[in-house]
Design a protein around this motif. Structure first.
Motif, short mmCIF file in Angstrom:
data_model
loop_
_atom_site.label_atom_id
_atom_site.label_comp_id
_atom_site.label_asym_id
_atom_site.label_seq_id
_atom_site.Cartn_x
_atom_site.Cartn_y
_atom_site.Cartn_z
N PHE A 152 -3.76 -1.82 -6.01
CA PHE A 152 -3.41 -2.47 -4.75
C PHE A 152 -2.33 -3.53 -4.94
CE2 PHE A 152 -7.64 -1.00 -3.06
CZ PHE A 152 -7.10 -0.18 -2.10
N LEU A 153 -2.41 -4.34 -6.00
CA LEU A 153 -1.41 -5.39 -6.19
C LEU A 153 -0.03 -4.78 -6.46
CD1 LEU A 153 -0.66 -8.37 -6.45
CD2 LEU A 153 -1.26 -8.23 -8.88
N GLY A 154 0.04 -3.83 -7.38
CA GLY A 154 1.32 -3.19 -7.67
C GLY A 154 1.91 -2.51 -6.45
N VAL A 181 -10.20 5.17 -6.20
CA VAL A 181 -10.92 4.26 -5.31
C VAL A 181 -11.13 4.89 -3.95
CG1 VAL A 181 -10.86 2.01 -4.16
CG2 VAL A 181 -9.98 2.25 -6.49
N LEU A 182 -10.09 5.48 -3.38
CA LEU A 182 -10.12 5.92 -1.98
C LEU A 182 -10.35 7.41 -1.80
CD1 LEU A 182 -7.13 3.82 -0.62
CD2 LEU A 182 -9.56 3.39 -0.27
N GLY A 183 -10.29 8.18 -2.88
CA GLY A 183 -10.35 9.62 -2.74
C GLY A 183 -8.96 10.22 -2.66
N VAL A 233 10.80 -5.95 -14.91
CA VAL A 233 9.56 -5.16 -14.97
C VAL A 233 8.41 -6.05 -14.50
CG1 VAL A 233 7.93 -3.97 -16.49
CG2 VAL A 233 10.41 -3.76 -16.90
N LEU A 234 7.62 -5.54 -13.58
CA LEU A 234 6.39 -6.21 -13.18
C LEU A 234 5.21 -5.46 -13.78
CD1 LEU A 234 4.80 -8.29 -11.38
CD2 LEU A 234 4.66 -6.45 -9.70
N VAL A 235 4.37 -6.18 -14.52
CA VAL A 235 3.18 -5.59 -15.12
C VAL A 235 1.99 -5.88 -14.22
CG1 VAL A 235 1.68 -5.53 -17.14
CG2 VAL A 235 4.16 -5.87 -17.43
N SER A 236 1.36 -4.82 -13.74
CA SER A 236 0.22 -4.96 -12.83
C SER A 236 -0.86 -3.96 -13.26
CB SER A 236 0.66 -4.71 -11.39
OG SER A 236 -0.43 -4.86 -10.51
N TRP A 322 -9.05 -5.88 1.22
CA TRP A 322 -8.01 -5.45 2.15
C TRP A 322 -6.67 -5.43 1.44
CZ3 TRP A 322 -9.23 -10.61 2.00
CH2 TRP A 322 -8.17 -11.51 2.01
N SER A 323 -5.75 -4.65 1.97
CA SER A 323 -4.41 -4.55 1.40
C SER A 323 -3.43 -4.23 2.51
CB SER A 323 -4.37 -3.44 0.33
OG SER A 323 -3.07 -3.30 -0.20
N ASP A 324 -2.26 -4.86 2.47
CA ASP A 324 -1.19 -4.58 3.43
C ASP A 324 -0.03 -3.94 2.69
OD1 ASP A 324 -2.50 -5.80 5.65
OD2 ASP A 324 -1.95 -7.77 4.86
N GLN A 325 0.36 -2.74 3.15
CA GLN A 325 1.48 -2.02 2.56
C GLN A 325 2.32 -1.42 3.68
OE1 GLN A 325 0.10 0.65 -0.62
NE2 GLN A 325 -1.70 -0.68 -0.90
N TYR A 326 3.57 -1.88 3.80
CA TYR A 326 4.44 -1.49 4.90
C TYR A 326 3.73 -1.78 6.23
CZ TYR A 326 6.63 0.79 0.93
OH TYR A 326 7.18 1.02 -0.29
N ASP A 327 3.56 -0.76 7.07
CA ASP A 327 2.87 -0.98 8.34
C ASP A 327 1.41 -0.55 8.28
OD1 ASP A 327 3.37 1.70 8.07
OD2 ASP A 327 4.00 2.02 10.14
#
Length: 400
Positions: A152-154, A181-183, A233-236, A322-327
């Motif tokens: 989710f963070l990445g 996680v979600l299937g 580079v972001l390590v997540s 919860w997570s927000d990604q785009y819309d």
């Protein structure tokens, strides 16, 4: 009761202090934090702060006046180095020793680095406000960014970075990121949204090495021999509980501070938030949850149990993420991982607006909503009260 020491000026730590005061505790409360910042909220770091929609001070959990009103012995910018439960003292990095009657460990977690990458210029993690500030400066340059890890963070950072104009490559060792996680269907929905927004998604392969040029990160080499060039580079790839300072204290820890169902780790010792591993009485399992809602709720529970004396109450929340990604706004109640069936109760995958429920061992174990805030709150009741699959739906679910 003469004093409570809370190590960790976090959402969980502040929740302990505030609840103690609300419940009438007028003794000394010492709140210790290794960052110089006032206690702040972490979820907005990968969203509102990184995107620039919020100024930094908006993530403060309370302003200076509210913190002052709690009458805390506030010690920021200093870490705890050790604890002696027999003497009931905490030793700080500046050599000061603080005594306590009750100790609350709320030291949270820290990001897991790829081996050999910590301190390499151009390699980032995201956990603190300082991390978010550095990453925001980077995104303003519209860089080529490789994100290692598609949890989710990445995924949240990928959505913000792509919206900001960065060229983003999201790399996951899983063949179907987020499907664990979600299937499969919902995992594909989210990854599909990233691809539609121009993110290159590379799956099923490990990052073998971060490449450097001129002393800075210049991309990554994958385990199959491919290379991906990048400016940063972001390590997540997950996190590590901050428990090393407890070594030699006799307080049990492993993947977090080991607590009972009351969040107690020993006489006069408690834990709350991301670092706490406690026995959830309703689920019959040991949990350690790295999410904001749990931190606040667990902090309140610990404070109440400190004041309850010999009559503590088990901590048995409904986990919430919860997570927000785009819309897309994704909300999850319960624990979907390991579910053996899944059914949509409202909406559809094609519409990207839905409510679904997960089942395990013939019981509803989780509910998920995508862009269905009110409807998924109603589905939460199926998770909060043990509900058999048939009783909940009167029909057969779809196996995932």
């Amino acid at each position: 009761m003469t004093g409570v020491v809370v190590v960790g000026a976090s959402a969980a730590g502040l929740s302990v202090a505030e609840t103690l005061r609300r419940q009438g505790f007028d003794g000394r409360i010492t709140l210790i934090g290794d960052e110089p910042e006032l206690p702040y909220d972490r979820p907005p770091l990968s969203k509102e702060i990184l995107s620039g929609r919020w100024p930094d001070e908006r993530v403060w959990l309370r302003d200076e006046a509210a913190i002052a009103g709690l009458e805390l012995d506030l010690r920021l910018g200093v870490r705890a180095d050790g604890v002696d439960p027999a003497a009931k003292t905490v030793t700080l990095a500046d050599g000061v020793m603080v005594s306590y009657e009750n100790l609350v460990i709320a030291t949270g977690v820290r990001p897991r680095w790829l081996p050999g990458t910590e301190g390499v210029p151009g390699v980032h993690v995201l956990r603190t406000l300082a991390d978010a500030r550095a990453l925001k400066v980077l995104l303003a340059q519209e860089p080529r960014l490789v994100i290692v890890g598609a949890g989710f963070l990445g995924a949240e950072v990928a959505s913000v970075a792509r919206t900001a104009g960065a060229q983003v490559t999201l790399v996951s060792d899983l063949d179907a990121p987020l499907a664990d996680v979600l299937g499969q269907d919902l995992g594909e929905l989210l990854i599909g949204a990233h691809r539609e927004h121009g993110v290159e998604v590379v799956t099923g392969v490990l990052v073998e090495q971060v490449l450097t040029a001129g002393g800075r990160a210049a991309g990554v080499r994958l385990a199959d021999g491919r290379t991906v060039e990048a400016d940063a580079v972001l390590v997540s790839i997950g996190s590590v509980p901050n428990v090393e300072w407890l070594a030699g204290s006799g307080i049990e820890f492993g993947n977090g501070v080991l607590c009972d169902e009351f969040c107690q780790a020993g006489p006069g010792v408690w834990a709350a938030g991301d670092v706490a591993s406690w026995r959830h009485p309703a689920l019959g399992a040991r949990l350690r949850i790295e999410h904001r809602t749990n931190a606040a709720e667990q902090g309140m529970a610990v404070a109440r149990n400190i004041l309850a004396g010999g009559d503590p109450v088990p901590f048995a929340p409904v986990p919430y993420i919860w997570s927000d990604q785009y819309d897309l706004k994704i909300q999850i109640y319960g624990l979907p991982r390991g579910a053996d069936r899944f059914a949509l109760t409202e909406g559809s995958v094609d519409e990207r607006s839905l409510v679904g429920v997960y089942g395990k061992d013939d019981r509803v174990c989780a509910a998920v909503g995508i862009n269905k805030i009110r409807a998924v709150r109603a589905a939460r009741a199926l998770v909060a009260t043990p509900t058999s699959w048939d009783a909940a739906f009167h029909r057969e679910g779809t196996t995932i």
